[in-house]
Every structure is written in C-alpha cells, then in structure tokens.
Design an enzyme around this catalytic site. Structure first.
Site, short mmCIF file in Angstrom:
data_model
loop_
_atom_site.label_atom_id
_atom_site.label_comp_id
_atom_site.label_asym_id
_atom_site.label_seq_id
_atom_site.Cartn_x
_atom_site.Cartn_y
_atom_site.Cartn_z
N HIS A 1 0.87 -1.18 0.00
CA HIS A 1 0.00 0.00 0.00
C HIS A 1 0.91 1.23 0.00
O HIS A 1 2.02 1.17 0.54
CB HIS A 1 -0.84 -0.04 1.28
CG HIS A 1 -1.93 0.98 1.37
ND1 HIS A 1 -1.70 2.28 1.72
CD2 HIS A 1 -3.27 0.87 1.18
CE1 HIS A 1 -2.85 2.94 1.74
NE2 HIS A 1 -3.82 2.11 1.41
N ASP B 1 2.96 -4.63 8.11
CA ASP B 1 1.75 -3.85 7.90
C ASP B 1 0.59 -4.84 8.00
O ASP B 1 0.34 -5.62 7.07
CB ASP B 1 1.80 -3.18 6.51
CG ASP B 1 0.47 -2.53 6.14
OD1 ASP B 1 -0.50 -2.69 6.88
OD2 ASP B 1 0.43 -1.86 5.09
N GLN C 1 -4.63 -5.29 6.92
CA GLN C 1 -5.63 -6.22 6.35
C GLN C 1 -5.51 -7.61 6.97
O GLN C 1 -6.08 -8.57 6.46
CB GLN C 1 -5.45 -6.34 4.84
CG GLN C 1 -5.57 -5.04 4.08
CD GLN C 1 -7.00 -4.53 3.98
OE1 GLN C 1 -7.96 -5.25 4.27
NE2 GLN C 1 -7.15 -3.28 3.59
N LYS D 1 -10.59 -0.88 10.14
CA LYS D 1 -10.72 -2.09 9.32
C LYS D 1 -11.02 -3.30 10.21
O LYS D 1 -11.14 -4.43 9.75
CB LYS D 1 -9.44 -2.34 8.52
CG LYS D 1 -9.19 -1.24 7.49
CD LYS D 1 -7.94 -1.49 6.71
CE LYS D 1 -7.41 -0.27 6.02
NZ LYS D 1 -8.15 0.14 4.83
N CYS E 1 -4.69 2.45 -3.76
CA CYS E 1 -3.43 2.96 -3.15
C CYS E 1 -2.29 1.97 -3.33
O CYS E 1 -1.42 1.81 -2.45
CB CYS E 1 -3.60 3.28 -1.66
SG CYS E 1 -4.77 4.59 -1.35
C1 LIG Z 1 -2.48 -2.91 3.51
C2 LIG Z 1 -2.78 -1.52 3.97
N1 LIG Z 1 -1.83 -0.80 4.55
C3 LIG Z 1 -2.05 0.44 5.00
C4 LIG Z 1 -3.28 1.03 4.87
C5 LIG Z 1 -3.50 2.41 5.38
O1 LIG Z 1 -4.41 2.40 6.44
P1 LIG Z 1 -4.96 3.74 7.07
O2 LIG Z 1 -5.43 4.59 5.92
O3 LIG Z 1 -6.07 3.30 7.96
O4 LIG Z 1 -3.83 4.38 7.81
C6 LIG Z 1 -4.31 0.32 4.25
C7 LIG Z 1 -5.62 0.95 4.02
O5 LIG Z 1 -6.32 0.63 3.08
C8 LIG Z 1 -4.05 -0.99 3.81
O6 LIG Z 1 -5.00 -1.71 3.21
#
Ligand SMILES: Cc1ncc(COP(=O)(O)O)c(C=O)c1O
Length: 420
Positions: free
Chosen positions: A136, A213, A216, A239, A377
């Site tokens: 992401h 990270d 998900q 999430k 993203c």
């Molecule tokens: C794999 C992953 N990493 C990071 C993020 C970023 O999360 P946040 O916008 O809640 O900080 C997301 C959000 O879609 C994500 O799916």
C-alpha cells in the site's frame, strides 16, 4: 461489555450465525437507491457493531474528560477506560507488555512513526530498506521520504503473476546494507497472505528488524506478535470493526526504548525547560498531545467484539464466501481475477473486458452494491499487472452468499449495458 452482550457473543462463538451477527450492525438495514445495501467494501473500512457505536456515545455522555493529567473523577474514569483499551489490544495481539502498544491515528501514522524515528536514527547513506511490490502507498512513501533524506535506497521484492511474493528473490535482496524490512501481511488489492513468519526468521539471522503492515490481517487472521517475533506491527481500528482515526503501532520494547520521539508536545514529556527536555516513559513518549480517547476506547470494544465472535470463525466464514464468489464470478465471460494466490483472505479483485472499473462501481451502486474501484493505493502493483485499476469486492464477517448473488447479478447486468 454488559451481560446481554457477553451472552450474545458467547452464542456467536459457538455457532457462527451470520443472521444474528448482521443484527449487530445497524447500517446493514440501510437502503441505497431504494435497494438493500450490499456492503462489499470491507477492505477499505468495515462497518461498526452497535456496541462500538454505543461505547463511543457512552464515553461522551458519561466520561468525557482529558486523560492522564487530571485529578478529578471524570479524568480518572476516562484514563482508566483508555488504558484498559490498551490492555485489551495487548492481549488481542499477544504483546509482551502494554507499553509496547502505541495508539496512533492508524496504520499510516504508525509506519511514518517508525520510518521517521527508527529510520532517522539508524539509516545512513547507501543503506537499504526492503519492501515488496504489493505494498500500500502507506508502506512505500514513508520509506521513500526517509530514504531521500538519508540517501538510502528502497529495494523491492518482486511478485509472480498470481500475486505472490517470490520468496527466493527476497533472500537475494538481503545484505549487510539492509537496515529494515517492511512488508504487508495481507495485500489489500489482492488478498494475498504473505509468508511473513518466514521473512522474519530469515531477517533475524542477520539481526535485521522487520515491520509488518497488518492493516488487512488483524480482521481476518489470528495475529500473535510474540509468535511472529516481528519487531514492529501496525494496524488501523476502522478495518477491525472499530472507529476511524485510531490505530496501533506495536513495537518490541527495547527498540521503542532506543527510539527518539516522533512528535513533540504535551503528555510525551517528563520535564521541560527551555534548555532541555526529558521524555516520558513508554508508551506515552510516542503519544504527543491529546489522543483520540473515544476512538481508543471504541477500538477496545471492537477488539472485544471480534474476540468474542472468534477470529477463526470469521476466517472460516469469509473463506467460504471467497470460494463461493470466486466460483460464481469465474463463470462470467470476460472477467479476469487479479490475485490468485494459494493463500488468500476474502478479497476479490477483477477486471472486466472493455468495461472501466469506475463504470462497474457506479452501475453496481445503483443496485445497492458497494464495491471499490481504482488503484486501491497500490499503483506500483497495478503497473505490475499492466492495468490502471481493478474492481474489488471484499467480504467481512456479516456478508452472505445471497449478497454475492446480488453482486454477480449486478455484474451480468453491467455487461448487458456496457459490454456491447
Ligand atoms: C495494507 C494496507 N496498509 C495500510 C493502509 C493504510 O491504512 P490507514 O489509511 O487506515 O492508515 C491500508 C488501508 O487501506 C491498507 O489496506
């Protein structure tokens, strides 16, 4: 959690009853364009159970006060609730201590915190940071920023056509210049579950820290930070059936102790003079300013809710949904699934021949079906598959096979309109 809630959760734990679970989510009763809402955008954010909504309301109606610094009763109650949420999260991911749990605004802030604090202290010119091709943007850009500042380099683990990391290539990237490895546990665009344990074990042979990270992952898989032995792990509350604007950074205590603060301000200090400031102990050193108190408390309730339903029950249900949906959409002519990893969570990304994902998303919306379309993203990942965007249906604990039927019917209708 009150007795009624606990009893309900107890029942849910024994038999995973999706009809019953759906009753906990008021928004699922909503109509969109006159149709029943079919919410399949769970990878973007999940809906909130009534207990989380009620808890936030309870906080503002009965506890609202600033935390840590107050001597009055309300401040004591709010501090207790905020710190209890931290303890709940410690148990949820099995951290060794509550001081390893830092509240942040979300995954993004947690990764930026590590990149800026750990990276600024430890990176030098020529050093390398390893990430993967399916990250992401939140796990790309923070590293790019610190790498640019320190003249360090990003190295990328490639992926295959199924959307799986090529593990052997990862090992080849590791060398004496590698300063940190930061990888996504579960891809938001593909659903791929990465072999993070294997990556961590390999990295640790060379004493290289690994950041995960888990944005998900925590809502689909059992995540045990001690078992994984990861050095840092980040996730977002929203999430995980919790509120927006709150998330968590987990870090091993010795690493966090050695890192300088990320932001300066109230609550993160021990003593301030104009000449010199000393910092508060963990976790407060990394929580400058008034935090999202209600958000943290709401996240504590969300974690309790998920635990009571049982993450393995959720996983089983979602796997059945993914299998069903994959089978159904595979029958649609011209539809290509993007992301066919052997090990996947409930994300179904696809493209339809000659129809732009935005048209698919807009058309489905009129059928009451909420999916996400775009690059999610993950632009480098889209480039890897030579596509600008996908349509993505992602399933949560409250979704049903009937909803997948509505999606499939909507897709067929879309083809009827656009696909000629
Ligand atoms: C794999 C992953 N990493 C990071 C993020 C970023 O999360 P946040 O916008 O809640 O900080 C997301 C959000 O879609 C994500 O799916």
């Amino acid at each position: 959690m009150d007795i009624q809630t606990a009893a309900r959760a107890e029942i849910n734990n024994k038999i995973f009853d999706v009809v019953r679970i759906r009753e906990d989510f008021p928004i699922l009763k909503k109509k969109v364009h006159g149709k029943n809402l079919v919410y399949l955008d769970n990878a973007a954010t999940t809906q909130k159970p009534i207990y989380v909504i009620d808890k936030i309301s309870e906080y503002y109606t009965t506890m609202n006060s600033n935390i840590h610094r107050g001597v009055h009763a309300l401040s004591g109650v709010a501090t207790e609730a905020y710190e209890s949420a931290r303890i709940g999260i410690k148990y949820f991911i099995n951290a060794l201590g509550k001081n390893e749990i830092i509240f942040t605004r979300g995954t993004t802030e947690a990764i930026n915190l590590v990149a800026q604090s750990y990276g600024r202290t430890n990176f030098n010119e020529g050093d390398e940071v390893i990430i993967s091709h399916m990250e992401h943007h939140s796990n790309i850009v923070p590293w790019q920023l610190i790498c640019a500042e320190k003249k360090a380099k990003l190295r990328i683990i490639p992926i295959n056509d199924n959307g799986e990391l090529i593990y052997e290539e990862f090992e080849k990237l590791v060398n004496e210049k590698t300063k940190i490895i930061s990888v996504v546990y579960v891809s938001n665009s593909l659903g791929t579950i990465n072999p993070v344990k294997k990556i961590i074990n390999y990295a640790h042979q060379f004493k290289i820290p690994v950041m995960i990270d888990a944005a998900q992952a925590v809502n689909h898989l059992e995540v045990d930070v001690q078992e994984l032995d990861c050095d840092f792990l980040a996730f977002s509350g929203h999430k995980l059936y919790g509120p927006t604007g709150i998330g968590v950074l987990y870090g091993k205590i010795d690493l966090l102790e050695a890192m300088p603060p990320y932001m300066g301000g109230g609550d993160m200090i021990s003593k301030v003079t104009f000449e010199k400031t000393t910092y508060n102990e963990l976790p407060h050193k990394f929580e400058a300013g008034t935090p999202d108190i209600a958000g943290a408390i709401g996240l504590g309730t969300a974690v309790e809710y998920v635990k009571n339903i049982g993450i393995n029950n959720i996983r089983k249900h979602e796997s059945e949904l993914l299998e069903y949906a994959t089978e159904k959409v595979s029958e649609i002519p011209g539809l290509r699934i993007i992301g066919n990893a052997k090990d996947k969570t409930s994300v179904l990304s696809f493209v339809l021949e000659n129809i732009h994902p935005h048209d698919i998303g807009t058309f489905l919306d009129f059928e009451g079906v909420a999916i996400r379309t775009g690059h999610h993203c993950t632009q480098p990942l889209m480039d890897r598959f030579k596509i600008p965007a996908t349509s993505r249906a992602s399933f949560g604990m409250y979704n049903t096979k009937e909803e997948i039927d509505v999606l499939v019917k909507g897709l067929k209708k879309t083809i009827g309109v656009f696909g000629k």
